[in-house]
Design a protein around this motif. Sequence first.
Motif, PDB file in Angstrom:
ATOM      1  N   THR A 145       9.662  11.680   0.790  1.00 56.31           N
ATOM      2  CA  THR A 145       9.812  11.138  -0.566  1.00 56.31           C
ATOM      3  C   THR A 145      11.170  11.504  -1.142  1.00 56.31           C
ATOM      4  OG1 THR A 145       7.435  11.331  -0.930  1.00 56.31           O
ATOM      5  CG2 THR A 145       8.809  11.147  -2.892  1.00 56.31           C
ATOM      6  N   TYR A 149      14.348   8.959  -1.996  1.00 59.17           N
ATOM      7  CA  TYR A 149      15.009   8.907  -3.302  1.00 59.17           C
ATOM      8  C   TYR A 149      16.493   9.237  -3.160  1.00 59.17           C
ATOM      9  CZ  TYR A 149      16.406   9.615  -7.999  1.00 59.17           C
ATOM     10  OH  TYR A 149      17.100   9.523  -9.173  1.00 59.17           O
ATOM     11  N   PHE A 152      18.378   6.095  -1.780  1.00 60.99           N
ATOM     12  CA  PHE A 152      18.713   4.938  -2.611  1.00 60.99           C
ATOM     13  C   PHE A 152      19.298   5.280  -3.960  1.00 60.99           C
ATOM     14  CE2 PHE A 152      14.579   5.435  -4.371  1.00 60.99           C
ATOM     15  CZ  PHE A 152      13.604   5.215  -3.410  1.00 60.99           C
TER      16      PHE A 152
ATOM     17  N   PHE B  65       4.705  -4.062  -6.916  1.00 59.98           N
ATOM     18  CA  PHE B  65       4.050  -3.158  -5.974  1.00 59.98           C
ATOM     19  C   PHE B  65       2.605  -3.573  -5.700  1.00 59.98           C
ATOM     20  CE2 PHE B  65       7.562  -0.240  -6.150  1.00 59.98           C
ATOM     21  CZ  PHE B  65       7.521   0.289  -4.880  1.00 59.98           C
ATOM     22  N   LEU B 138       1.840   5.752   3.305  1.00 56.32           N
ATOM     23  CA  LEU B 138       2.447   6.934   2.689  1.00 56.32           C
ATOM     24  C   LEU B 138       3.937   6.730   2.444  1.00 56.32           C
ATOM     25  CD1 LEU B 138       0.591   9.826   4.514  1.00 56.32           C
ATOM     26  CD2 LEU B 138       0.562   9.329   2.073  1.00 56.32           C
ATOM     27  N   MET B 139       4.591   6.057   3.370  1.00 55.38           N
ATOM     28  CA  MET B 139       6.021   5.762   3.200  1.00 55.38           C
ATOM     29  C   MET B 139       6.240   4.888   1.959  1.00 55.38           C
ATOM     30  SD  MET B 139       8.267   7.053   5.280  1.00 55.38           S
ATOM     31  CE  MET B 139       8.037   8.272   6.571  1.00 55.38           C
ATOM     32  N   PHE B 141       4.374   4.688  -0.650  1.00 63.57           N
ATOM     33  CA  PHE B 141       4.183   5.448  -1.880  1.00 63.57           C
ATOM     34  C   PHE B 141       5.309   6.465  -2.078  1.00 63.57           C
ATOM     35  CE2 PHE B 141      -0.045   3.634  -1.431  1.00 63.57           C
ATOM     36  CZ  PHE B 141      -0.173   3.089  -2.691  1.00 63.57           C
ATOM     37  N   ALA B 142       5.910   6.905  -0.974  1.00 67.52           N
ATOM     38  CA  ALA B 142       7.103   7.758  -1.101  1.00 67.52           C
ATOM     39  C   ALA B 142       8.227   6.970  -1.769  1.00 67.52           C
ATOM     40  CB  ALA B 142       7.543   8.270   0.268  1.00 67.52           C
ATOM     41  N   ILE B 143       8.392   5.720  -1.336  1.00 69.24           N
ATOM     42  CA  ILE B 143       9.432   4.876  -1.932  1.00 69.24           C
ATOM     43  C   ILE B 143       9.114   4.607  -3.400  1.00 69.24           C
ATOM     44  CG2 ILE B 143      10.431   2.550  -1.881  1.00 69.24           C
ATOM     45  CD1 ILE B 143      10.188   2.679   1.192  1.00 69.24           C
ATOM     46  N   ALA B 144       7.843   4.293  -3.682  1.00 70.27           N
ATOM     47  CA  ALA B 144       7.449   4.027  -5.070  1.00 70.27           C
ATOM     48  C   ALA B 144       7.719   5.237  -5.952  1.00 70.27           C
ATOM     49  CB  ALA B 144       5.966   3.654  -5.133  1.00 70.27           C
ATOM     50  N   THR B 145       7.419   6.416  -5.416  1.00 73.25           N
ATOM     51  CA  THR B 145       7.675   7.640  -6.187  1.00 73.25           C
ATOM     52  C   THR B 145       9.151   7.751  -6.545  1.00 73.25           C
ATOM     53  OG1 THR B 145       5.867   8.757  -5.037  1.00 73.25           O
ATOM     54  CG2 THR B 145       7.496  10.171  -6.112  1.00 73.25           C
ATOM     55  N   GLY B 146       9.994   7.529  -5.551  1.00 71.88           N
ATOM     56  CA  GLY B 146      11.431   7.599  -5.790  1.00 71.88           C
ATOM     57  C   GLY B 146      11.890   6.560  -6.801  1.00 71.88           C
ATOM     58  N   LEU B 147      11.338   5.358  -6.699  1.00 71.81           N
ATOM     59  CA  LEU B 147      11.745   4.304  -7.625  1.00 71.81           C
ATOM     60  C   LEU B 147      11.284   4.614  -9.043  1.00 71.81           C
ATOM     61  CD1 LEU B 147      11.259   1.061  -5.544  1.00 71.81           C
ATOM     62  CD2 LEU B 147      13.384   2.117  -6.265  1.00 71.81           C
ATOM     63  N   PHE B 148      10.061   5.116  -9.171  1.00 78.99           N
ATOM     64  CA  PHE B 148       9.596   5.504 -10.505  1.00 78.99           C
ATOM     65  C   PHE B 148      10.555   6.519 -11.117  1.00 78.99           C
ATOM     66  CE2 PHE B 148       5.219   3.854  -9.829  1.00 78.99           C
ATOM     67  CZ  PHE B 148       5.052   3.263 -11.061  1.00 78.99           C
ATOM     68  N   TYR B 149      10.883   7.521 -10.313  1.00 78.54           N
ATOM     69  CA  TYR B 149      11.776   8.535 -10.850  1.00 78.54           C
ATOM     70  C   TYR B 149      13.140   7.932 -11.189  1.00 78.54           C
ATOM     71  CZ  TYR B 149      14.613  12.538 -11.597  1.00 78.54           C
ATOM     72  OH  TYR B 149      15.478  13.425 -12.177  1.00 78.54           O
ATOM     73  N   GLY B 150      13.639   7.105 -10.274  1.00 80.46           N
ATOM     74  CA  GLY B 150      14.924   6.457 -10.521  1.00 80.46           C
ATOM     75  C   GLY B 150      14.907   5.645 -11.803  1.00 80.46           C
ATOM     76  N   PHE B 152      12.880   5.992 -14.584  1.00 82.38           N
ATOM     77  CA  PHE B 152      12.879   6.662 -15.886  1.00 82.38           C
ATOM     78  C   PHE B 152      13.908   7.763 -16.042  1.00 82.38           C
ATOM     79  CE2 PHE B 152      10.123   9.645 -13.922  1.00 82.38           C
ATOM     80  CZ  PHE B 152       8.930   9.062 -13.549  1.00 82.38           C
TER      81      PHE B 152
ATOM     82  N   PHE C 135      -5.011   2.597  -5.454  1.00 81.28           N
ATOM     83  CA  PHE C 135      -3.618   2.215  -5.662  1.00 81.28           C
ATOM     84  C   PHE C 135      -3.098   2.793  -6.974  1.00 81.28           C
ATOM     85  CE2 PHE C 135      -0.687  -0.712  -7.773  1.00 81.28           C
ATOM     86  CZ  PHE C 135       0.337  -0.763  -6.861  1.00 81.28           C
ATOM     87  N   ALA C 142       2.568   9.289  -8.284  1.00 79.70           N
ATOM     88  CA  ALA C 142       3.997   9.026  -8.077  1.00 79.70           C
ATOM     89  C   ALA C 142       4.765   9.281  -9.375  1.00 79.70           C
ATOM     90  CB  ALA C 142       4.217   7.587  -7.602  1.00 79.70           C
TER      91      ALA C 142
END
Lengths: 323, 323, 323, 323
Positions: A145, A149, A152, B65, B138-139, B141-150, B152, C135, C142
Motif C-alpha cells: 500500500t 502510494y 503514484f 471503484f 488486496l492490491m 484496495f492498496a491502490i484505493a487506500t493510496g488514492l484516498f490519501y492522495g 484528501f 466493499f 482505506a
Amino acid sequence: MQDLFKRNKGLKTNDNSGLVNKTYGRRINKNGTPNVKHKGVNFLKRYSWYHTMLNLNMFQFIGFFLLFYLFCNIIFASIYYWIGIEYISGISRGSKLHDYVQLFFFSAQTFTTVGYGRITPIGSLASLTATVEAFFGLMIFAIATGLFYGRFSRPRAFLQFSNNALVTPFKDKTAIAFRVSPYKNNTLSNVEATLTAAITFNENGEHKNYFYHLKVETPKLTNLMIDWTVLHEIDENSPFYNIQSHDFKTTNIELIVQIRAFDEVFADDVVQKTSYFRDEFIIGAKFKPMHFPDENREYTIVNLSLINEYEKVDLPKYSTPTS
Amino acid sequence: MQDLFKRNKGLKTNDNSGLVNKTYGRRINKNGTPNVKHKGVNFLKRYSWYHTMLNLNMFQFIGFFLLFYLFCNIIFASIYYWIGIEYISGISRGSKLHDYVQLFFFSAQTFTTVGYGRITPIGSLASLTATVEAFFGLMIFAIATGLFYGRFSRPRAFLQFSNNALVTPFKDKTAIAFRVSPYKNNTLSNVEATLTAAITFNENGEHKNYFYHLKVETPKLTNLMIDWTVLHEIDENSPFYNIQSHDFKTTNIELIVQIRAFDEVFADDVVQKTSYFRDEFIIGAKFKPMHFPDENREYTIVNLSLINEYEKVDLPKYSTPTS
Amino acid sequence: MQDLFKRNKGLKTNDNSGLVNKTYGRRINKNGTPNVKHKGVNFLKRYSWYHTMLNLNMFQFIGFFLLFYLFCNIIFASIYYWIGIEYISGISRGSKLHDYVQLFFFSAQTFTTVGYGRITPIGSLASLTATVEAFFGLMIFAIATGLFYGRFSRPRAFLQFSNNALVTPFKDKTAIAFRVSPYKNNTLSNVEATLTAAITFNENGEHKNYFYHLKVETPKLTNLMIDWTVLHEIDENSPFYNIQSHDFKTTNIELIVQIRAFDEVFADDVVQKTSYFRDEFIIGAKFKPMHFPDENREYTIVNLSLINEYEKVDLPKYSTPTS
Amino acid sequence: MQDLFKRNKGLKTNDNSGLVNKTYGRRINKNGTPNVKHKGVNFLKRYSWYHTMLNLNMFQFIGFFLLFYLFCNIIFASIYYWIGIEYISGISRGSKLHDYVQLFFFSAQTFTTVGYGRITPIGSLASLTATVEAFFGLMIFAIATGLFYGRFSRPRAFLQFSNNALVTPFKDKTAIAFRVSPYKNNTLSNVEATLTAAITFNENGEHKNYFYHLKVETPKLTNLMIDWTVLHEIDENSPFYNIQSHDFKTTNIELIVQIRAFDEVFADDVVQKTSYFRDEFIIGAKFKPMHFPDENREYTIVNLSLINEYEKVDLPKYSTPTS
C-alpha cells in the motif's frame, strides 16, 4: 581543439558544478541520472530499495509482488508440509504433490486473510504458523500500500525533451537550442532552466575537463503550458564560440540540462534533468513548430509527435562552424 | 483598438509569461487550468491517471471503484464458470443464471477477502484462480487506500474568487479589482498575488498578443483570514490606461491571476489560479463589504455569499473609459 | 490612550498584515487559529473534513470511527433484517432482538471481512448486500488508513510558548519578551520569529486598529535545541514606547507571534502561531532560567515545567510604564 | 589557551547559532541530533511516537509490531476465556492451557480478519468482543501501513561523512577538511554546506563558549554525485588561526556541520548534520582519493570504503600548529 582551448582559455569556468571530471563518457545519462557507480558499500546500504521500487515500471512492480506472493506461499506451504498435513483439517488426501498443492492454497488463503475455512489448522504448531503467516501477509500488503502510494504520488515533472540539441540561427548569430514540453495533464509554473557545458580540452597531452555555466535567453517562465525552446546564444562569452562542427563529434562536449518547476497538484518543486552528448548535437538546423491553434482558434494544440522535428538551415556566415 | 495599441506601445511587456499567443480564446480557464490540448502522445502517456483520479469528485471516485469492483467480479465469476461450477463447493445448483450469480458472490467474497467459506474452491484450477483473485483484490484496495490519501492530503488553497473583475474607483483614479477569500477552516499565511494581463492588438491587420505584468497594491499579505480585494491601479504604466469600455467585450483582454500561499496544516505552498476574460469585467462598480464584526464585536464573520456583490458607481471623470 | 496614539502617530504601520480590524476581541486565538467565522457557504464546503479529522485528538478520532462502525453495522443489520432472516443461514433463531443482534454480528463480520462463515448469506439479495458491505468496509478502512497517516505525518513544530509575554529589562532599556521551547524529540533548524503588534487607538471617538511589524533581537536561529527568549526592544521606534501599564489591560493590545522552522524529520517548513492579549502581558518581570547542564556537564537539560516561571523585577527608571 | 583566546578576541562571533553553551560535552551528537534532554514534560508529550517509530531500524520495527500482535492476542484470548470457552464453538476441549491456546488462535484469526470459521463465537458477549477485536485489528494494520509508508518515504540525504576532520595543506596554507559522499542511488542537487565552530575559552577562570560561522571554499555544489571534500581555509579570519595541536584534544573545540540538498526523488530539501569533536580532528593529514574512472573511462566509481583513508603529511611551515 588546441585552438579552441586557447580561445576559450579566458572564460570563467563553473567550479561548483560538482560533476565528475576524469572519464571520457558522459557525466549525466540521458535519463538524468549521474553516470557513477558506488563500491565499498554493502548491497543493502548501497540501494535505497524504496527508490528502486519507485523506479520499476508498473508491470515490473506488480510482477515483483506476484512473485514474492508465490515465494511466500511456497515457503509457508513447505512449513505446513513439514509440520504434517494431518494437522491441517479439510484436505482431501492424495499424492504428495496433491497434498502440497492443497497446502499452498491454504497458505494463500491465510496470507491474504481470505480464510474460507474449509481447510483450517487444527494442531497448535500449524495454528501458530497460520497466526504468523496472517500477520506477515498483512504487513506485506501494508508495505505494498505504501509503495503504491509512493509510486503514484511521487512528484515528477513529466517533461519530454527533444532528442537533439541544435546549433540554430538566432537573431544574427547562432544559438544552442533544445526543446522541452510537458506531456501530461499536470500544470507547471515558475519554471527555470539551468544549462551547464562540460568540455574536455587536450592540454599539453593531458585531458582536462572544464565546466561552464551557460547563459540562457529567458531562463524563467511563469507558466509552462506549451513547448519551450530553450536557447543559449553563442556569443564571445560562450564556451561554444567559434567551435567547429567536428568538435561535437570528437570531443567530450556535453550539455547538461536541469529544469526545475513548481507542480500545482503536488504543490511541490519538481526537477528533471537530461544531457546532450556528441552525436546528439545537430549543426545548422531549426525546430519545426509543434503547437497550433485549433480550427476555431479557441484553444491550443500541442503535438508532441513533432518534438524532434527539425529542418536543416544555413547558419549565419560569420558564425558558421567550419570543418 | 489601434489607438489603444499605439498608446501602450511603449510599455514594457512580460516575455516570460509562457502563455500561448495564437488563439482568440482565453489562455487560462476559469478553474485555473491552461486552455491547451495535447496530441501526438498516446492515451496512457498523455494522462497522469493519478492527477485524473484526484480531480474526480467524491461520488465519481467511489462510483469508479464500485464499477471496477463489479467489473472484476464479473470477470472472475466468468472464469470460475468456465472452469466448471463443480469445482466450487457449497453452491446450491439451479439455473445457469442462478449458478453464475452464486459464482459472482463467491468472487466478491474472495476479492474482498471476506471468505465466509460456505462456498469454497475445491479443484486446483479454481483454488489457483481464487489465490490470484484474493491477491489482486488486496492490491486494488492498496491502490484505493493510496488514492484516498492522495485525494484528501492534496494541498489546496480552498480559495473562492469573485466571478467578476471590476474597474473600480481607487483613490482619485481607477483600478482593476477582484476579490478572493478562503472558505474553509484552513489557515493561509505569506500570501502573494501575481497578475498578468494578456491583450491582443490588431497590428497592421494581424493579431498579436502582448503580455504585461501588472503592479498590485499590497501584493503580499502575512495572513489571509478574511476576504482580500486585490487591486491594480490603472496609471500611465498600466496596459489598461485609458482603455475603453467596449474593449473589454470585443478584445481578447484577459487578466490572469495566481495566488500563492503557505498552508499551515499541509506545511506546504499552495497555488490557485483563475482568469477574467471579456464579459467578466464590469466597468464602474465597487464591491460591497462581505466581512463584519459579530454582535458583541468579539470575532469576525466572513459571509461568502456576498463575494460577488457589487454596486455600480461612477468612475472618476478623467479616467472614465469612454464608449 | 489619546496620548499614546499621538506619540505613536508617526510610526510606520504594517499594512499587509492581513489581520482583521473591526472587533474588540483578539485577532489570533491562543492556539494560533484566526478568530474568524465563515458564513454563506454550505456546511460541506465550509469545513475541510480532512483538516477537521486531523485536529481531533486521538481518543476523539478512534471514538469517531468506532461510532461510525457501530452505525454502519446497525444500518446493514437492519437491511438484512428487512430482507429476511431466513436468507442468512447459520443463525439460531430466538426473539426478534436476538435475531437482530445475530445479524448485527454477521454485519460486523462482513464489514471487517473476518467472515467466519458460521453465519452466511444464502439468498441473492442478502448476498448482494454482503457484497456491497464488504466493499464498503474496505473503503472505510482505506480512508482510516489515510487519515491515520495524515494525522501522524502532519508536519508540526511541537513548540510550547510561555503563557505570558513580559515587559522585561533589556540592556538599559525594556523589552517585550516571551519564551518558546521545543518539547519533543524533533529537530528544528533555520528558525525565524515574526512579531506583529495590533493596537486599537481611540481616534476622535472612533476605534481604529493599527498594525506594526516589531523588530526582533536575533530574529533567526540556526538551531532551536533549547528554550528561546524572543525579545523586542522597546525603543523610540517601537509602538510600545512609553506605553503605560494599564494600557495592556484596557486596550486591545495584541502581540501576534509566528515561528517558522525547518523540521529535519519531516524535511519541511513548519509554522506555529500564538498571540498575547491584554491580561497575558506582565509588566516588570523576567524569566527564570529553564535549561541547565547536567551534573557531569555532559549534556543539557531543558526543564519545560519552568517555561512559565518569572520573577518580578523593577524596570529601568526612564522607561518604566507609569500608571 | 589564554593566548588563543586573546588572538581570536577580535573575530566576529555567530550569536544566532542557537547552540547550547554551558556544558563541556559536544553540542551536536555524531549522528546529528542535539545533545539535550527534556524534563518537566510528561512521557507522552515528550516523545513524538511517530518520530520514534521512524527512528527504529527495520528489525526493531517489525519486532515491535510482532510483540504488540502477541500482546493483543493474549489480552483478547484472556477476555474470551473469562467470558467462557462454551461461547466459542469449534474448540476441541482439553486442559486449561490447551483451551487457552485455542482461544489465542481464535483471537489471532479475528485480529487479522482471517476468520477461518472452524472456531467461531456463538454467544453475544463473545461475538461482541470479536466484533471489537476485528475493528481494532484493522485499525492497527491501518496504523502499521501509515508507519511503513512514513518510514520509507521519509526524505533523507543518505550521506556518509568521514570519521575525522583533518587539518590539511591547502594552497600554501592549511585548511580544516572533512569528506562527505552520497552512498545510495538517490540524486542530490543544489547542495550547500554550513560550518559552525564552537570553542570554549578559559576567560578569567570561567569557561565561556564562542560560536563562529566558518567560511567554506565552494560552499555550494550544483550536483553531488561523487565524494565532496569540504574545506575551510585557516586564514587570519578563522577562529582556528595559529591554533595548536593539543588544543584539539584539550579544548571543547567542535566543528558542527550541516549539509542541505534537494533530493530529486523526494522532490524535497533534505538536511543531514554531524559534528567533529576533540579526538576526531587529525592534525597534518590529507584524504586519499576515493573516486576513479573505470577501466574504459566510461563511468566513475566511488569507493565508499576509502572515505576515512588519509595519509599523514607535513603542514606548511608557517602555519604548522606547534605543541
